[in-house]
Design a protein around this motif. Structure first.
Motif, short mmCIF file in Angstrom:
data_model
loop_
_atom_site.label_atom_id
_atom_site.label_comp_id
_atom_site.label_asym_id
_atom_site.label_seq_id
_atom_site.Cartn_x
_atom_site.Cartn_y
_atom_site.Cartn_z
N VAL A 223 0.84 -1.20 0.00
CA VAL A 223 0.00 0.00 0.00
C VAL A 223 0.88 1.25 0.00
CG1 VAL A 223 -1.87 -1.19 1.21
CG2 VAL A 223 -0.16 0.11 2.52
N ALA A 224 0.31 2.35 -0.49
CA ALA A 224 0.98 3.65 -0.45
C ALA A 224 -0.08 4.71 -0.21
CB ALA A 224 1.72 3.92 -1.76
N PHE A 225 0.24 5.67 0.67
CA PHE A 225 -0.69 6.75 1.01
C PHE A 225 0.13 8.03 1.11
CE2 PHE A 225 -3.26 9.52 3.53
CZ PHE A 225 -4.60 9.14 3.33
N ALA A 226 -0.20 9.02 0.32
CA ALA A 226 0.59 10.25 0.31
C ALA A 226 -0.31 11.48 0.23
CB ALA A 226 1.57 10.25 -0.86
N ARG B 90 -4.02 4.25 8.91
CA ARG B 90 -3.86 3.06 9.75
C ARG B 90 -4.71 1.91 9.23
NH1 ARG B 90 -6.24 -0.04 12.83
NH2 ARG B 90 -8.21 1.09 12.50
N ARG B 91 -5.96 2.23 8.85
CA ARG B 91 -6.87 1.21 8.33
C ARG B 91 -6.32 0.59 7.05
NH1 ARG B 91 -9.55 -2.79 7.91
NH2 ARG B 91 -11.74 -2.90 7.35
N LEU B 92 -5.76 1.41 6.20
CA LEU B 92 -5.21 0.91 4.93
C LEU B 92 -4.11 -0.10 5.18
CD1 LEU B 92 -5.17 1.13 1.83
CD2 LEU B 92 -3.54 3.00 2.08
N HIS B 93 -3.21 0.21 6.10
CA HIS B 93 -2.10 -0.69 6.38
C HIS B 93 -2.57 -1.96 7.09
CE1 HIS B 93 1.49 1.59 5.15
NE2 HIS B 93 0.74 2.66 5.40
N SER B 94 -3.68 -1.88 7.81
CA SER B 94 -4.18 -3.06 8.53
C SER B 94 -4.86 -4.06 7.60
CB SER B 94 -5.15 -2.63 9.64
OG SER B 94 -6.39 -2.20 9.10
N LEU B 95 -5.21 -3.66 6.38
CA LEU B 95 -5.93 -4.54 5.47
C LEU B 95 -5.13 -5.79 5.12
CD1 LEU B 95 -7.53 -1.97 2.98
CD2 LEU B 95 -8.66 -3.24 4.81
N ARG B 96 -3.80 -5.68 5.15
CA ARG B 96 -2.96 -6.83 4.79
C ARG B 96 -3.15 -8.00 5.76
NH1 ARG B 96 2.07 -4.92 3.78
NH2 ARG B 96 1.50 -2.73 4.04
N ALA C 171 -1.21 -14.58 -4.95
CA ALA C 171 -1.96 -13.33 -5.12
C ALA C 171 -1.05 -12.14 -4.89
CB ALA C 171 -3.14 -13.28 -4.16
N SER C 172 -1.38 -11.05 -5.55
CA SER C 172 -0.70 -9.78 -5.30
C SER C 172 -1.75 -8.68 -5.27
CB SER C 172 0.34 -9.48 -6.38
OG SER C 172 -0.26 -9.40 -7.66
N VAL C 173 -1.60 -7.77 -4.30
CA VAL C 173 -2.54 -6.66 -4.13
C VAL C 173 -1.74 -5.37 -3.98
CG1 VAL C 173 -4.40 -5.69 -2.73
CG2 VAL C 173 -4.21 -8.18 -2.99
N ALA C 174 -2.07 -4.37 -4.78
CA ALA C 174 -1.40 -3.07 -4.70
C ALA C 174 -2.47 -1.99 -4.61
CB ALA C 174 -0.52 -2.84 -5.92
N ILE C 175 -2.35 -1.12 -3.59
CA ILE C 175 -3.33 -0.06 -3.37
C ILE C 175 -2.59 1.26 -3.15
CG2 ILE C 175 -5.26 0.75 -1.95
CD1 ILE C 175 -5.53 -2.20 -0.98
N ALA C 176 -2.93 2.27 -3.93
CA ALA C 176 -2.28 3.57 -3.81
C ALA C 176 -3.32 4.68 -3.67
CB ALA C 176 -1.38 3.84 -5.01
N PHE C 177 -3.18 5.49 -2.62
CA PHE C 177 -4.01 6.68 -2.42
C PHE C 177 -3.09 7.90 -2.45
CE2 PHE C 177 -7.11 3.74 -0.73
CZ PHE C 177 -8.35 4.36 -0.92
N GLU C 178 -3.48 8.92 -3.20
CA GLU C 178 -2.70 10.16 -3.23
C GLU C 178 -3.63 11.36 -3.20
OE1 GLU C 178 1.10 11.93 -5.63
OE2 GLU C 178 -0.63 11.37 -6.86
#
Length: 230
Positions: free
Chosen positions: A46-49, A141-147, A74-81
């Protein structure tokens, strides 16, 4: 330059597969890159900026890339900017891209989701109020906890869409000026969403869409690509 690099990357993806073009994504301002080559495993990135931009040319790039070359994986990539344009920029041309790619893969799932928010009216520096900062910290915090959670693709999508809605609300209601705003004409548009989904297949040609707007209300670009192997 960033847009040109992304175009070159897509050309490389089509001709040689992701592994040959992977380093190019390092040019993205915000990127989540999940590469899985190990059987029976899941890679979750994940990435959040939040970026404050005061330049005349705004070309921020947000990217999510999920790649598999393995079995039962599986691979999961999530980016929020979030891009806050604080200058009277003459060019606002952001890029939001999501690519899910399977190569020589069996029983595998790749999910790439990219959300980009661009807001600016040339009114000068801005910041989030206390409540806005609290909400954004919780979303990070929620985004990082999804893993750590065992979610279906549908459940993950619902959570991310809810997070996107919360960010849009923060931008609308919890962003304040850091000083006197400079009066000037502004262009207002309503939020837009662009979604791309691939049907299940072993491999897929990368698909991208872009939404470029100069706004005073939050403009959201969502790019989603899901690829499922047999």
């Amino acid at each position: 330059m960033k847009r040109r690099l992304l175009i070159l990357l897509l050309a490389a993806l089509v001709s040689t597969g992701l592994s040959a073009a992977r380093p190019t994504f390092a040019t993205a301002d915000n990127a989540a890159i999940a590469v899985n080559t190990k059987d029976g495993t899941t890679v979750f990135k994940v990435a959040f900026a939040i970026r404050h931009v005061m330049s005349d040319v705004v070309t921020e790039t947000n990217a999510a890339v999920a790649y598999n070359s393995c079995t039962d994986c599986a691979s999961v990539a999530i980016a929020f900017e979030i891009v806050l344009v604080e200058s009277d920029a003459s060019v606002i041309s952001p890029t939001n891209i999501a690519i899910a790619f399977n190569e020589n893969c069996s029983t595998c799932v790749a999910v790439a989701e990219a959300y980009q928010f661009v807001l600016g009216n040339g009114g000068g520096a801005v910041h989030f109020d206390a409540e806005g900062n609290r909400i954004l910290a919780e979303l990070r915090r929620r985004l990082h906890s999804l893993r750590k959670e065992d979610l279906t693709i549908e459940q993950l999508q619902a959570i991310l869409d809810d997070m996107s809605a919360q960010i849009a609300d923060v931008l609308s209601n919890h962003l304040v000026s850091a000083g006197p705003a400079r009066p000037q004409e502004t262009t207002t548009t309503t939020p837009t969403t662009s979604t791309t989904t691939t049907t299940p297949t072993t491999t897929t040609t990368p698909t991208t869409t872009e939404e470029t707007t100069t706004t005073t209300t939050p403009t959201t670009t969502a790019e989603v690509t899901t690829t499922t192997g047999p």
